[in-house]
Scaffold this motif. Sequence first.
Motif, PDB file in Angstrom:
ATOM      1  N   ARG A  88    -120.070 -52.629 -40.166  1.00 48.19           N
ATOM      2  CA  ARG A  88    -120.773 -51.370 -39.863  1.00 48.19           C
ATOM      3  C   ARG A  88    -119.966 -50.153 -40.309  1.00 48.19           C
ATOM      4  N   VAL A  89    -118.665 -50.167 -40.046  1.00 52.72           N
ATOM      5  CA  VAL A  89    -117.823 -49.031 -40.418  1.00 52.72           C
ATOM      6  C   VAL A  89    -117.707 -48.929 -41.945  1.00 52.72           C
ATOM      7  N   ALA A  90    -117.641 -50.058 -42.638  1.00 49.31           N
ATOM      8  CA  ALA A  90    -117.572 -50.030 -44.105  1.00 49.31           C
ATOM      9  C   ALA A  90    -118.813 -49.368 -44.691  1.00 49.31           C
ATOM     10  N   VAL A  91    -119.985 -49.719 -44.170  1.00 52.66           N
ATOM     11  CA  VAL A  91    -121.232 -49.099 -44.635  1.00 52.66           C
ATOM     12  C   VAL A  91    -121.230 -47.607 -44.320  1.00 52.66           C
ATOM     13  N   LEU A  92    -120.793 -47.263 -43.135  1.00 56.49           N
ATOM     14  CA  LEU A  92    -120.726 -45.857 -42.714  1.00 56.49           C
ATOM     15  C   LEU A  92    -119.796 -45.050 -43.621  1.00 56.49           C
ATOM     16  N   LEU A  93    -118.611 -45.590 -43.913  1.00 54.56           N
ATOM     17  CA  LEU A  93    -117.655 -44.887 -44.768  1.00 54.56           C
ATOM     18  C   LEU A  93    -118.234 -44.658 -46.166  1.00 54.56           C
ATOM     19  N   ARG A  94    -118.869 -45.674 -46.725  1.00 55.30           N
ATOM     20  CA  ARG A  94    -119.468 -45.525 -48.058  1.00 55.30           C
ATOM     21  C   ARG A  94    -120.543 -44.450 -48.049  1.00 55.30           C
ATOM     22  N   GLN A  95    -121.393 -44.441 -47.024  1.00 53.31           N
ATOM     23  CA  GLN A  95    -122.447 -43.424 -46.931  1.00 53.31           C
ATOM     24  C   GLN A  95    -121.863 -42.022 -46.847  1.00 53.31           C
ATOM     25  N   ARG A  96    -120.825 -41.844 -46.035  1.00 56.87           N
ATOM     26  CA  ARG A  96    -120.229 -40.521 -45.873  1.00 56.87           C
ATOM     27  C   ARG A  96    -119.506 -40.063 -47.131  1.00 56.87           C
ATOM     28  N   LEU A  97    -118.867 -40.981 -47.826  1.00 55.24           N
ATOM     29  CA  LEU A  97    -118.212 -40.611 -49.082  1.00 55.24           C
ATOM     30  C   LEU A  97    -119.240 -40.195 -50.126  1.00 55.24           C
ATOM     31  N   GLU A  98    -120.364 -40.910 -50.182  1.00 58.17           N
ATOM     32  CA  GLU A  98    -121.417 -40.532 -51.127  1.00 58.17           C
ATOM     33  C   GLU A  98    -122.024 -39.179 -50.776  1.00 58.17           C
ATOM     34  N   LEU A  99    -122.126 -38.885 -49.495  1.00 57.40           N
ATOM     35  CA  LEU A  99    -122.746 -37.644 -49.050  1.00 57.40           C
ATOM     36  C   LEU A  99    -121.828 -36.440 -49.225  1.00 57.40           C
ATOM     37  N   TYR A 100    -120.549 -36.581 -48.887  1.00 55.67           N
ATOM     38  CA  TYR A 100    -119.678 -35.419 -48.806  1.00 55.67           C
ATOM     39  C   TYR A 100    -118.596 -35.315 -49.886  1.00 55.67           C
ATOM     40  N   GLU A 101    -118.365 -36.329 -50.665  1.00 54.68           N
ATOM     41  CA  GLU A 101    -117.310 -36.240 -51.673  1.00 54.68           C
ATOM     42  C   GLU A 101    -117.921 -36.242 -53.070  1.00 54.68           C
ATOM     43  N   CYS A 102    -118.138 -35.037 -53.602  1.00 58.12           N
ATOM     44  CA  CYS A 102    -118.837 -34.872 -54.872  1.00 58.12           C
ATOM     45  C   CYS A 102    -117.961 -35.204 -56.079  1.00 58.12           C
TER      46      CYS A 102
END
Length: 159
Positions: A88-102
């Motif tokens: 769950r945390v791995a999926v969450l981290l990937r989503q947040r990196l895609e959203l906030y790290e351009c």
Amino acid sequence: MRDATKPIDNRNEAGERILAGRRTSPRSAVGETALRSELGEDLASLLNTVELAAIEDISDFEQVGGSILNFGIPDLTAITASPEASRRVAVLLRQRLELYECRLVPGTIAVSAEPLDDSASGQLRFHINAEMYSTPTDIPVEFVADVEVESGKIRVFRL
């Protein structure tokens, strides 16, 4: 020389204004090492910031969830070190990196959880692989994120 108050009106032959550059030398390129280092620092800041939604109900504001107002990740202090939590945390981290790290190329971000063992009790480890935008070619980057389950703190270091 007290020339700060003097108006500067330099013009070329065509009568157009000439704007002076801010630097006396041309811009120098930023090295790959510096780019990686700055990205690592910013990833650590992102992953150690708790999102607004963790403390405030934003369900009435649909666009806030994906905006900079909700920058960060959910509070991780309530998780337990388990294989399901790691996924769950791995999926969450990937989503947040895609959203906030351009600076990371979309579609290249991969976050994988390291298998748990007895020596890493209370800690989850994730490997983050991606490509960072760069010219003339994108730069592959790899980071490790250690999550301390008790405190929710994440330590990011570069491989």
